[in-house]
Each structure stands twice: as C-alpha cells, then as structure tokens.
Write a protein that holds these residues in place. Structure first.
Motif, PDB file in Angstrom:
ATOM      1  N   LYS A 152       0.827  -1.212  -0.057  1.00 35.08           N
ATOM      2  CA  LYS A 152       0.066   0.030  -0.005  1.00 35.08           C
ATOM      3  C   LYS A 152       0.843   1.320   0.041  1.00 35.08           C
ATOM      4  CE  LYS A 152      -3.789  -2.098   2.423  1.00 35.08           C
ATOM      5  NZ  LYS A 152      -4.593  -2.116   3.719  1.00 35.08           N
ATOM      6  N   ASN A 321     -10.169  -3.326  -9.648  1.00 39.31           N
ATOM      7  CA  ASN A 321      -9.872  -3.470  -8.091  1.00 39.31           C
ATOM      8  C   ASN A 321      -9.833  -2.258  -7.429  1.00 39.31           C
ATOM      9  OD1 ASN A 321      -9.142  -5.072  -6.161  1.00 39.31           O
ATOM     10  ND2 ASN A 321      -6.903  -4.356  -6.084  1.00 39.31           N
ATOM     11  N   ARG A 322      -9.570  -0.819  -8.088  1.00 40.41           N
ATOM     12  CA  ARG A 322      -9.575   0.352  -7.648  1.00 40.41           C
ATOM     13  C   ARG A 322     -11.125   0.733  -6.976  1.00 40.41           C
ATOM     14  NH1 ARG A 322      -7.304   5.565  -8.320  1.00 40.41           N
ATOM     15  NH2 ARG A 322      -8.857   7.213  -8.657  1.00 40.41           N
ATOM     16  N   ARG A 324     -13.559  -1.407  -6.323  1.00 38.80           N
ATOM     17  CA  ARG A 324     -13.783  -2.354  -5.387  1.00 38.80           C
ATOM     18  C   ARG A 324     -13.132  -1.640  -4.130  1.00 38.80           C
ATOM     19  NH1 ARG A 324     -11.693  -6.068  -2.180  1.00 38.80           N
ATOM     20  NH2 ARG A 324      -9.517  -5.698  -3.240  1.00 38.80           N
ATOM     21  N   CYS A 325     -11.773  -1.095  -4.071  1.00 39.18           N
ATOM     22  CA  CYS A 325     -11.232  -0.662  -2.786  1.00 39.18           C
ATOM     23  C   CYS A 325     -11.964   0.897  -2.356  1.00 39.18           C
ATOM     24  CB  CYS A 325      -9.636  -0.470  -3.021  1.00 39.18           C
ATOM     25  SG  CYS A 325      -8.891  -1.894  -3.521  1.00 39.18           S
ATOM     26  N   GLU A 330     -15.832  -5.620   0.048  1.00 41.31           N
ATOM     27  CA  GLU A 330     -14.658  -6.717   0.097  1.00 41.31           C
ATOM     28  C   GLU A 330     -14.943  -7.595  -0.963  1.00 41.31           C
ATOM     29  OE1 GLU A 330     -12.291  -6.338   2.224  1.00 41.31           O
ATOM     30  OE2 GLU A 330     -12.866  -4.621   3.343  1.00 41.31           O
TER      31      GLU A 330
END
Length: 330
Positions: A152, A321-322, A324-325, A330
């Motif tokens: 991260k 994924n971006r 989702r984050c 989750e």
C-alpha cells in the motif's frame, strides 16, 4: 504430361522442405520446453532432508515480517527443518506469539528483534538496527529470508498517494532488504557459506506492467536486480542469493485480481504450500525462481501473450480493483 508432372514436383519440393524444417524446429522447441518443465517438476517434488539446510548453511535463520502470511509460514517451515530463528518485526506481542508457536512445535531456539523496517535509513532506525546486529553477532546465521513488504498504497495513480506513503514503501521493500542483507553478509563471508532469499514478485518479472501498482512493481524489480547481482558477486564465496517471485499467494498483500479474472484463482496457493515449495528451492536453481508449481504454469501462460494484451487486461483489472477498494466493498 511428364514434363508437367516434373514441374509440379519441382515447385512442391521447396514447400515440403520448408514445412519439414519448421515442423522440426517447432518439435525441438516443444521438446526443450517440456524437458525443462519436467525437470522443474522433479525439483519441486524433491523433499529436502530436514537437516540439509542446517548442515549446508548454518544453524540459524533470520526472517523479516514473520508475523503473518508468507513470512509466518516460512518461519515455521524453516523451524521444521531444524533451524533456530531470529524473528524481525514491528509488533512485540505478535513476535512473542510466533516465537512461542515455533518453539512449542519444533523445539528450536528463537530470538526476536522489534524493528519497524519503515524506519530504516532514518535516525529512528539506528537503534533497532544496532539491536539486530547484536542479535546475530556470534550466531551461525546460514539463511536469511527478506520477506517483509508493503503493497500500500495500491490501486491508485501515482499523483494520488501521499509522498510519505511512497517513501515508506521504498524503505521497507528496498532499503530494509539492502540493510538486513548487509548485516548478515560479513558473517557468511567469514564462514564461507550462506543463503539469502529475497521475496520479490511475479508482477515485476513476468509481466510487462502493473498499472496502478507502479511503485510496488518498481520496488520489487529492485529486489530482483539486487539479488541477481549479489548472486554473481558472492557465489564464489559459497553464498547463494536468490529472488523468489511468486504470483498469487493468499495473504493480506494479495491484490485479489483473481476475483475479477475468474480462473486465475486456480493458481492461488496458500502461504503454507508456498513456504514448503520455497524452502525446497533455497540454494537450488539460479538467482531468480518461481517455486510453486501452479505459479510456474501461470508464468508459462503469461509468456505466451503479447505485452499489449497484458497491458490491456491488467489496466482493466486494476481499474476494477480500484473501484472495489474505494467503494469499501470486500
């Protein structure tokens, strides 16, 4: 008529020759790839004797980031092979817990060093670095696993993340690997033996880009080049330096691209399964390897796709994924 047939035979003969040549080259290439893969599978299935690492390299192993995921599994697997452990991490309570687990399961000795590796090469990192040097002084350290890593910030564009977050990633993924290696190398050189395992990433070695995880891929690329060069530099001194570059391992660091890619989850391995393969590969193969069989298959598949296809797919997976984050799901 006879002359006409003769002309046809003359025209078709070169075509047949080219076809047979290409077929021969293709068969030779396929045979080479197959033999290499069979040799790889044979190595993966070889079970190293439990005392082999200890006898070949030394009685102690240093593991960074041993409190979860690959690091924890590697620590337990090394202890299963009879190595005493120096466990380096930032959380004293979790270090005590893994230390107790190791000793109760495998009856080996342990030492713990509390060290927030994001402080390497800062004034606050001088004292824990001194403690690490003291901890390994006089020990027969034969194996080092530089596992600690930071993923991260991820799923972000370069301009979006806080600069300090990038700096922390660089310190843990690059500076700490360098510093811990420098701490143990003098003893290994004096004893004429040792193995250094640096955990890299397939995302920096086998695919052309890792969009939205640019800094992570770049830092892991450093780990690979660092390992390759040190391997050449120290091989004559009896020290084997290796970068292990896994694909998907079921840990907190994993980006979970497989949730979007469907079948990719078939290539995800557990930390314990990875650790068994990884320890079996210590001191074997070259300076860069991918221990898990499933990951080796995925590596072969990835090599068959053009860079442009990789870039197109990975950008879309990273974008998914971006979303989702940042949506908090989750």
């Amino acid at each position: 008529m006879a002359s006409h047939v003769f002309m046809i035979r003359q025209e078709t003969a070169p075509a047949q020759w080219w076809f047979l040549s290409l077929a021969f080259v293709g068969a030779a290439y396929a045979a080479t790839v197959t033999l290499r893969f069979v040799a790889y599978l044979a190595l993966c299935r070889c079970h190293r004797p439990k005392d082999d690492l200890r006898r070949r390299y030394g009685e102690w192993a240093v593991v960074t980031g041993p409190t979860s995921g690959i690091g924890r599994a590697m620590a337990l697997e090394l202890a299963r092979h009879g190595l005493n452990l120096v466990l380096v991490g930032r959380d004293p309570a979790i270090l005590r817990e893994i230390s107790g687990t190791v000793k109760s399961l495998h009856k080996v000795k342990t030492k713990t060093v509390v060290f927030d590796l994001s402080l390497v090469w800062t004034p606050d990192g001088d004292e824990p670095l001194r403690r690490l040097r003291e901890a390994v002084e006089g020990l027969d350290v034969g194996v080092v696993v530089n596992n600690a890593g930071v993923a991260k910030p991820g799923a972000v564009y370069l301009h979006e993340a806080d600069v300090e977050a990038w700096v922390r990633m660089v310190r843990v993924n690059m500076s700490a690997v360098t510093e811990v290696t420098a701490v143990v190398l003098p003893g290994m050189v004096s004893r004429g033996r040792g193995a250094i395992v640096n955990i890299g990433s397939a995302g920096s070695e086998y695919i052309p880009s890792l969009p939205l995880y640019t800094m992570y891929a770049a830092t892991k690329r450093y780990v690979a080049q660092f390992s390759r060069s040190l391997h050449v530099e120290y091989a004559s001194k009896g020290i084997h330096v290796q970068c292990q570059a896994p694909f998907f391992v079921d840990t907190r660091l994993m980006f979970r691209f497989e949730e979007a890619a469907g079948g990719v989850s078939l290539f995800t391995v557990t930390p314990d399964a990875y650790a068994r393969a990884a320890v079996a590969w210590i001191g074997r193969g070259g300076a860069l390897c991918t221990p898990a069989v499933r990951h080796q298959l995925l590596r072969r598949m990835a090599a068959a796709a053009p860079d442009s296809v990789h870039d197109w797919i990975l950008l879309r997976l990273a974008t998914w994924n971006r979303k989702r984050c940042f949506s908090g799901s989750e």
